[in-house]
Design a protein around this motif. Structure first.
Motif, short mmCIF file in Angstrom:
data_model
loop_
_atom_site.label_atom_id
_atom_site.label_comp_id
_atom_site.label_asym_id
_atom_site.label_seq_id
_atom_site.Cartn_x
_atom_site.Cartn_y
_atom_site.Cartn_z
N SER A 13 0.86 -1.18 0.00
CA SER A 13 0.00 0.00 0.00
C SER A 13 0.89 1.23 0.00
O SER A 13 1.90 1.28 0.71
CB SER A 13 -0.93 0.00 1.21
N THR A 87 -3.26 3.66 -2.32
CA THR A 87 -3.45 2.65 -3.36
C THR A 87 -2.92 1.33 -2.83
O THR A 87 -1.78 1.25 -2.38
CB THR A 87 -2.70 3.04 -4.64
N VAL A 89 -2.08 -2.56 -3.83
CA VAL A 89 -1.77 -3.36 -5.00
C VAL A 89 -1.42 -4.77 -4.56
O VAL A 89 -0.63 -4.97 -3.63
CB VAL A 89 -0.57 -2.76 -5.79
N ARG A 91 -0.15 -8.34 -6.49
CA ARG A 91 0.26 -8.87 -7.79
C ARG A 91 1.04 -10.17 -7.61
O ARG A 91 1.68 -10.37 -6.58
CB ARG A 91 1.06 -7.85 -8.58
N HIS A 102 -2.87 -8.96 -11.45
CA HIS A 102 -2.57 -7.64 -10.90
C HIS A 102 -3.90 -7.04 -10.43
O HIS A 102 -4.81 -6.85 -11.23
CB HIS A 102 -1.93 -6.77 -12.00
N TRP A 103 -4.00 -6.75 -9.13
CA TRP A 103 -5.21 -6.19 -8.54
C TRP A 103 -4.87 -4.84 -7.92
O TRP A 103 -3.84 -4.70 -7.25
CB TRP A 103 -5.75 -7.11 -7.46
N VAL A 104 -5.75 -3.84 -8.12
CA VAL A 104 -5.51 -2.49 -7.61
C VAL A 104 -6.80 -1.94 -7.00
O VAL A 104 -7.89 -2.18 -7.53
CB VAL A 104 -5.04 -1.54 -8.74
N THR A 106 -8.27 1.62 -4.23
CA THR A 106 -7.97 2.85 -3.52
C THR A 106 -8.88 2.99 -2.32
O THR A 106 -10.09 2.77 -2.43
CB THR A 106 -8.16 4.07 -4.45
N LEU A 137 -10.67 -3.82 -4.22
CA LEU A 137 -9.74 -4.25 -5.26
C LEU A 137 -10.46 -4.67 -6.53
O LEU A 137 -11.51 -5.31 -6.47
CB LEU A 137 -8.89 -5.41 -4.78
#
Length: 141
Positions: A13, A87, A89, A91, A102-104, A106, A137
């Motif tokens: 993060s 953010t 993340v 991965r 890949h996961w993102v 906020t 996510l």
């Protein structure tokens, strides 16, 4: 860390100092960047100097009033700093023959970022997937 299916994941993060633009908020993003923060800081400094130099010489200001004034000045900057967007993340490069996953997402606030990062790690250990669709996510393709 290793997920339930044996794949190795990297979960991190990071704080965002500017507000990330999203599709829903794009039309309403009028003050992007740090210009408004610098302007507000300038107004607060000018007001503080005005109060400091405008005070007559014979006025005795108690120390607790000065402390209260300083605390009041720090409320908004502290709130701004604690509510910054983060953010998160997750991965993995596995399986080797693909680009991996890949996961993102906020979140707002340092405590929410810590809690959600911990939740992602627990979800990976239990179900081998960072988010089941109910969290923040989203998978990046």
């Amino acid at each position: 860390m290793v997920g339930a299916d044996g794949r190795s994941w990297t979960v991190q993060s990071t704080i965002n100092w500017s507000q990330p633009a999203t599709a829903e908020q794009f039309e309403h993003d009028m003050a992007a960047g740090y210009v408004s923060g610098v302007a507000m800081l300038g107004v607060v400094v000018a007001f503080s100097l005005f109060v400091l130099f405008w005070t007559p010489a014979g006025v005795v200001v108690p120390p607790w009033l000065v402390l209260l004034f300083l605390l009041a000045l720090m409320v908004l900057p502290m709130q701004w700093a604690l509510r910054r967007p983060w953010t998160i993340v997750a991965r993995t490069p596995e399986p080797a023959d693909t680009a991996g996953e890949h996961w993102v997402g906020t979140v707002h606030g340092v405590m929410a970022a810590r809690q959600d990062t911990r939740g992602v790690v627990q979800s990976l250990r239990a179900r081998a997937i960072p988010d089941d669709g109910t969290g923040m996510l989203r998978q990046v393709t």
